[in-house]
Design a protein around this motif. Structure first.
Motif: not given
Length: 242
Positions: A174-183, A186-190, A198-204, A208-215
């Motif tokens: 999540i920390s790595a994704l936040d750094g990319i999103v700040a620059e 937000v993507p549509v899919y990951i 990747f299947i953790s509740h924290a990433l889910s 949801n907060e960012m509006g990203v669909t996890l594929y």
């Protein structure tokens, strides 16, 4: 009757003119017209290099190819420049071919049939639409595990980030994704596999907060995340050689 290949180089046309004159007794003018060779080029005497630079560069190319079998003449050109030779890329390419050096051909594997979801709706149509991420592992000289998280943009094949640590959990992802999103936004899919990070509740919750669909790709189907797998292979070749 199948057509022969063209005489593309001046040296080949020069030899063809000589052969025509010897075999058929035609004039130089006629032979040059048939082969498309300018008469001025035919009469030009190639200059012989007085130094032994070509042999020295060829030896550098052979050494480079032996140490880096999956890299081509463009990367070898950098090694020649670093050795102090002021030459252009075309000359290095010519010496590379004359030495018979080339990247080993890898036979294309047959497409493996999986049971994945149809890819049409998830095929990237623009940059920053679909990101892909995956883990790869290596080890340091003390045999301790090294974990790398690679994130790329599937459309542009652009490298976005690589997180390197002994251990990376969901919070690290999540920390790595936040750094990319700040620059970049937000993507549509990951796209990713079914790893525990990747299947953790924290990433889910983050998605949801960012509006990203996890594929998620199908278990045991890495070819469904082929672009990121390809990046992993090249990263290992260039940075993880021993």
């Amino acid at each position: 009757m199948k057509a022969r290949g063209k005489l593309l180089t001046p040296d080949r046309r020069r030899n063809a003119v000589k052969l025509l004159r010897q075999r058929f007794g035609v004039s130089e003018r006629r032979a040059c017209a048939v082969t498309g060779q300018p008469r001025s080029t035919q009469r030009l005497i190639p200059k012989q290099r007085e130094d032994n630079t070509d042999a020295e560069i060829t030896e550098i190319l052979r050494t480079f190819a032996l140490a880096n079998p999956r890299q081509g003449y463009r990367k070898a050109y950098r090694a020649v420049l670093e050795a102090g030779y002021q030459v252009n890329l075309k000359r290095v390419h010519r010496l590379w071919r004359e030495a018979g050096l080339k990247v080993p051909f890898r036979k294309r594997k047959n497409k493996r049939a999986g049971h994945g979801v149809p890819m049409g709706a998830h095929h990237p149509i623009d940059a920053n639409v679909t990101w892909a991420m995956d883990f790869q592992f290596d080890q340091t000289q003390d045999t301790k595990v090294l974990k790398l998280l690679n994130i790329i943009d599937e459309y542009s094949r652009e490298y976005l980030a690589t997180l390197v640590d002994r251990s990376i959990d969901a919070d690290g992802v999540i920390s790595a994704l936040d750094g990319i999103v700040a620059e970049r936004g937000v993507p549509v899919y990951i796209r990713m596999d079914n790893g525990p990070e990747f299947i953790s509740h924290a990433l889910s919750h983050w998605a949801n907060e960012m509006g990203v669909t996890l594929y998620f790709i199908d278990p045991g189907s890495p070819w469904q995340n082929g672009k990121c797998e390809s990046f992993n292979s090249r990263l290992r070749d260039e940075l993880c050689q021993r």
